[in-house]
Enzyme design. Sequence first.
Site, PDB file in Angstrom:
ATOM      1  N   SER A   1      22.569 -26.176 -27.826  1.00 18.15           N
ATOM      2  CA  SER A   1      23.397 -25.095 -28.359  1.00 18.15           C
ATOM      3  C   SER A   1      22.668 -23.773 -28.553  1.00 18.15           C
ATOM      4  CB  SER A   1      24.038 -25.574 -29.656  1.00 18.15           C
ATOM      5  OG  SER A   1      25.054 -24.707 -30.027  1.00 18.15           O
ATOM      6  N   HIS A   2      22.550 -23.329 -29.802  1.00 14.59           N
ATOM      7  CA  HIS A   2      21.964 -22.011 -30.059  1.00 14.59           C
ATOM      8  C   HIS A   2      20.437 -22.073 -30.139  1.00 14.59           C
ATOM      9  CE1 HIS A   2      22.221 -23.939 -33.944  1.00 14.59           C
ATOM     10  NE2 HIS A   2      21.259 -23.142 -34.353  1.00 14.59           N
TER      11      HIS A   2
ATOM     12  N   ASP B   1      26.874 -18.167 -27.732  1.00 14.27           N
ATOM     13  CA  ASP B   1      25.581 -18.864 -27.752  1.00 14.27           C
ATOM     14  C   ASP B   1      25.319 -19.680 -26.481  1.00 14.27           C
ATOM     15  OD1 ASP B   1      27.321 -20.992 -28.166  1.00 14.27           O
ATOM     16  OD2 ASP B   1      26.032 -21.988 -29.615  1.00 14.27           O
TER      17      ASP B   1
ATOM     18  N   ASP C   1      25.720 -22.703 -25.468  1.00 16.30           N
ATOM     19  CA  ASP C   1      26.750 -23.568 -24.889  1.00 16.30           C
ATOM     20  C   ASP C   1      28.151 -22.987 -25.043  1.00 16.30           C
ATOM     21  OD1 ASP C   1      26.608 -23.963 -27.651  1.00 16.30           O
ATOM     22  OD2 ASP C   1      27.366 -26.010 -27.532  1.00 16.30           O
TER      23      ASP C   1
ATOM     24  N   ASP D   1      30.035 -22.019 -27.548  1.00 13.50           N
ATOM     25  CA  ASP D   1      31.007 -22.308 -28.605  1.00 13.50           C
ATOM     26  C   ASP D   1      30.946 -21.343 -29.783  1.00 13.50           C
ATOM     27  OD1 ASP D   1      28.603 -23.375 -29.451  1.00 13.50           O
ATOM     28  OD2 ASP D   1      29.412 -25.332 -30.031  1.00 13.50           O
ATOM     29  N   ARG D   2      29.827 -20.642 -29.940  1.00  8.12           N
ATOM     30  CA  ARG D   2      29.766 -19.669 -31.046  1.00  8.12           C
ATOM     31  C   ARG D   2      30.189 -18.289 -30.572  1.00  8.12           C
ATOM     32  NH1 ARG D   2      24.607 -20.599 -34.899  1.00  8.12           N
ATOM     33  NH2 ARG D   2      24.891 -22.839 -35.155  1.00  8.12           N
TER      34      ARG D   2
ATOM     35  N   LYS E   1      34.534 -25.639 -31.340  1.00  6.77           N
ATOM     36  CA  LYS E   1      34.637 -24.206 -31.542  1.00  6.77           C
ATOM     37  C   LYS E   1      34.561 -23.537 -30.173  1.00  6.77           C
ATOM     38  CE  LYS E   1      29.820 -23.898 -33.158  1.00  6.77           C
ATOM     39  NZ  LYS E   1      29.418 -25.229 -33.627  1.00  6.77           N
TER      40      LYS E   1
HETATM   41  C1  VG1 Z   1      24.478 -25.203 -37.728  1.00  9.45           C
HETATM   42  C2  VG1 Z   1      25.583 -24.462 -38.437  1.00  9.45           C
HETATM   43  C3  VG1 Z   1      26.863 -25.263 -38.394  1.00  9.45           C
HETATM   44  C4  VG1 Z   1      27.220 -25.590 -36.941  1.00  9.45           C
HETATM   45  C5  VG1 Z   1      26.049 -26.275 -36.272  1.00  9.45           C
HETATM   46  C6  VG1 Z   1      26.290 -26.511 -34.798  1.00  9.45           C
HETATM   47  O1  VG1 Z   1      24.226 -26.417 -38.396  1.00  9.45           O
HETATM   48  O2  VG1 Z   1      25.216 -24.163 -39.761  1.00  9.45           O
HETATM   49  O3  VG1 Z   1      27.883 -24.544 -39.028  1.00  9.45           O
HETATM   50  O4  VG1 Z   1      28.343 -26.410 -36.883  1.00  9.45           O
HETATM   51  O5  VG1 Z   1      24.875 -25.480 -36.390  1.00  9.45           O
HETATM   52  O6  VG1 Z   1      26.516 -25.328 -34.101  1.00  9.45           O
HETATM   53  P1  VG1 Z   1      23.008 -26.624 -39.423  1.00  9.45           P
HETATM   54  O7  VG1 Z   1      23.082 -28.058 -39.812  1.00  9.45           O
HETATM   55  O8  VG1 Z   1      21.788 -26.201 -38.692  1.00  9.45           O
HETATM   56  O9  VG1 Z   1      23.276 -25.670 -40.557  1.00  9.45           O
HETATM   57  V1  VG1 Z   1      26.094 -25.222 -32.473  1.00  9.45           V
HETATM   58  O10 VG1 Z   1      26.807 -23.906 -31.827  1.00  9.45           O
HETATM   59  O11 VG1 Z   1      24.388 -25.000 -32.612  1.00  9.45           O
HETATM   60  O12 VG1 Z   1      26.481 -26.699 -31.859  1.00  9.45           O
HETATM   61 CO    CO Z   2      26.743 -23.868 -29.789  1.00 12.20          CO
END
Ligand code: VG1
Ligand code: CO
Length: 664
Positions: free
Chosen positions: A155-156, A324, A326, A328-329, A451
Site C-alpha cells: 500500500s502506502h 497511494d 495501491d 485506495d487512498r 477504499k
Molecule cells: C493505516 C491507517 C488505517 C488504514 C491502514 C491501511 O493503518 O491508519 O486507517 O486502514 O493504514 O491503509 P495503521 O494501523 O498503520 O494506523 V492502506 O492504504 O496502507 O492499505
Molecule cells: Co493503500
Amino acid sequence: METSSSTSIISKADQTQAMPIIDKIATKPIAGQKMGTSGLRKRVREVKQPNYMENILQSIINALLQPTGGTGEVEWSSNRVKMMAIGGDGRYWNRQVIQLAISMLFANHDKFLRPRSDDRFTLFVARDGLMSTPAMSATIRTRGCNLGGIILTASHNMGGPDKDFGIKYNEPNGAPAQEMTTSRIHVLTQNIDHYFIARDFPKIDLSQIGDHHYGDTFVVRVIDPTEDYVSLLKNQVFDFPALKSFLHESKFKLLFDCMNSVNGIYANRIFVDELGLERSKCLMNDVPLEDFGGIHPDPNLIHAAKLVKALYESDEYDLGAASDGDGDRNMIVGNRFFVTPSDSVAIIAEHAGACIPWFSQGRSGRGDIFSEDQRESSEEDKKTIGDGKLCGVARSMPTSTALDRVAEHLGIKCFETPTGWKFFGNLMDSGLCSLCGEESFGTGSDHVREKDGIFAILAWISICAHMYRLNGNKKIVPVRDIVQRHWNKFGRSFYVRYDYEGVDAEAANRMIVHMRSRMSGVEDPMIAAAAGTTTSDKGLPYRPGQQFEGFRLDNFDDFEYLDPVDGTRSINQGLRFFVTQIKSAADVPGGDISGRIVFRLSGTSSTDSIVRIYLEKYVPYSDKTHDLIMNREAKEETRSLHAVALKLSLLKEFTGKDEPTVIT
Ligand code: VG1
Ligand code: CO
C-alpha cells in the site's frame, strides 16, 4: 525461489504428458507471518528468504480449504467453477510472486474441485500483474470470484529492493479479510510443514490478454485490470457524460499525482480516455514504477509535496488530488487549501444524494447483491429508494466527528468502527452503510468493499459540477468555499494526526500498557519510574475532572467494537480521552469547545513501531466563532491538545522521541 524437493507426485489432472509435475516441498514455519491492519507487510529482503512467500501463499490456500477452521474437512461448495483473482500494485518483486502464486495455485487447485466432477478452476490474473486495490474489489465482485482474491501490495509503504513488499487476501465479497480469516491464516503459518508447487511451470506472458489452459481443469485468464472497475464507475456510480461536459465547459483544472503507482493506468483510462482531459496537463507521475520512482507513495502534504506546491503557489488548478501505492487512498487539495480526509468524507456525504447517481438513483444500500441486472434500478425502485438518501455512514474511530454531524442532519446512522477497512464490509453487506471514511486518507462507498482513491476524486468533481450548475453555470465554486459552507452549517473539527515513526516496539507497548493501567484505576508508579519519570502523580490513575493545559478531562476509555452484524468483539482498538476546553472569557467566544485525543500503535509498519496521536477539537459555528473557524490553522488550534497528549502519555519519557516524524 527455493525448491528443495522432497516428494514428487503427479497431479490428478495430469493424464497427459504435458502437465507439469507437482512437488510437495518440506518447509518450516517462519515467525511473524501475521497480517496487520491491512495485510502482511515486510521488508523485501525478508520476503525473499527461502520459502517465505511459499509459506504464506500455501497458508492462505489452506485457510480457504478449511473454511470452518480446523476440522480438517474440505468443504466443497456446489459452484462448478472456482474462481480467484490476483494482481498487485506493481512494486518490486510483484511479477516474481505472481508467477510463483500461479504455479502454487495450479499445484493446489484440484483440492478445491469435487472428486469425479467436471469442476474447473479459473484464475484471473491482472495484465502485467497490475491491479489497484479498489479495482481488485470490483473484479472479485463483478466476476463472482468465490475464492476471493490476492493483492500483492504494501500500500502506502515505500517500494524497491530495500523497502517493503506485502500481501493481502480479500474475501469473496471483495472486502479485506476479516480478523477471523487472518488469524486462521496466521495459525496455519505457524504449523506449516509443506507446500505444493508445480515444477518448471511455464512462465506466463502477463503482457497479453488471453487464456492459458492446463488440462481440463485449470485456466489462467489474463485480464485487462481496468475493465470491471472502470465500467462500474462509469455505468453505475458516476454520470461520466455530465462530468465530461462540466470539465470542458467550465475549463475546470485538475491535477492528479499518481505517485508512480498502479493508479496511473486507471487515471489514464478515466481522466484521459473517458473524460477527455489532456494527459500532460492533468496527470503527474502516471507510469507505475517498481520503486515508485523513489517517492513515498503516501498521499499527504509531506509526500505529495510537488502537487501541494502546484496548488498553493499558483491559481492554475481548481482541484489537486493524489493517491497511494495501491490506489485506495486519496488526498484532496483545493487552490491554496487542504481538505482533511475527515472533512472530505463528511462533505461527500452531505452532497452525495444530490449529485452522485450511485446514491441518488438508489443503487447504494442494497447489501451484498451484485449482478448487472440487479444493480440496474427499475423505475419502481427509483420511486421507493431513489430519494438520494444514504442508508447510513461509517468512520473509523480516530476519524473526526464531522461525519457524525452530517449523518444526524440527514437522519441516518453513523457507525464508529476500529481502524482498518475490513470493519466496514459487514455494514455494507447488510445495507447499513453507503459511504465511509478514515482520517488516513481513505474514502469509499458500497460500490466496492475497499477504499477507493479515484472514487473520492470523482466524487469531488461531481460536487464541484453540482455547485457550478446551481450557480447558473457561471462560476466554478472553489473547493475552499465548499468546505467553508460546510463549516458554516456544521461547525468545524480542527484535526491533526502526529506520527512518531521508528519507535522501539517494546517502548511503544510499555507506553500503551502504562496508559491502559492508569485508565483502569491502577496506580502505576513502577512503570512511570521505569520510564525515567520521578514526579509521583505521573503514575496515578486518570480521573475525570483532572485539568491539563486549559482542558478538563471528561472521560476516557480503551475503544472496543461490537460488530452489529456478526457480533464479533474487537478490543484494545485505541485509547481515547475526551476533554472540554476550560473557558476563559478572553479566548473562547461562545459555545462549548470539546476535544478528543486518541493513541494507537500502527498495524502497517514493516519494522519498528509507529505511535499515532490523533487530535480533534470541535468548535460549533456561531457569529462569535466565525473568524476562528474560517481562518485558523488546525495545527495551531490543536497545539494545546498536543501538549495534553504528551502529558497523558509520557511519550517522550517512554520512547525518547521529542518530535513526530510526520504531521498530517
Ligand atoms: C493505516 C491507517 C488505517 C488504514 C491502514 C491501511 O493503518 O491508519 O486507517 O486502514 O493504514 O491503509 P495503521 O494501523 O498503520 O494506523 V492502506 O492504504 O496502507 O492499505
Ligand atoms: Co493503500
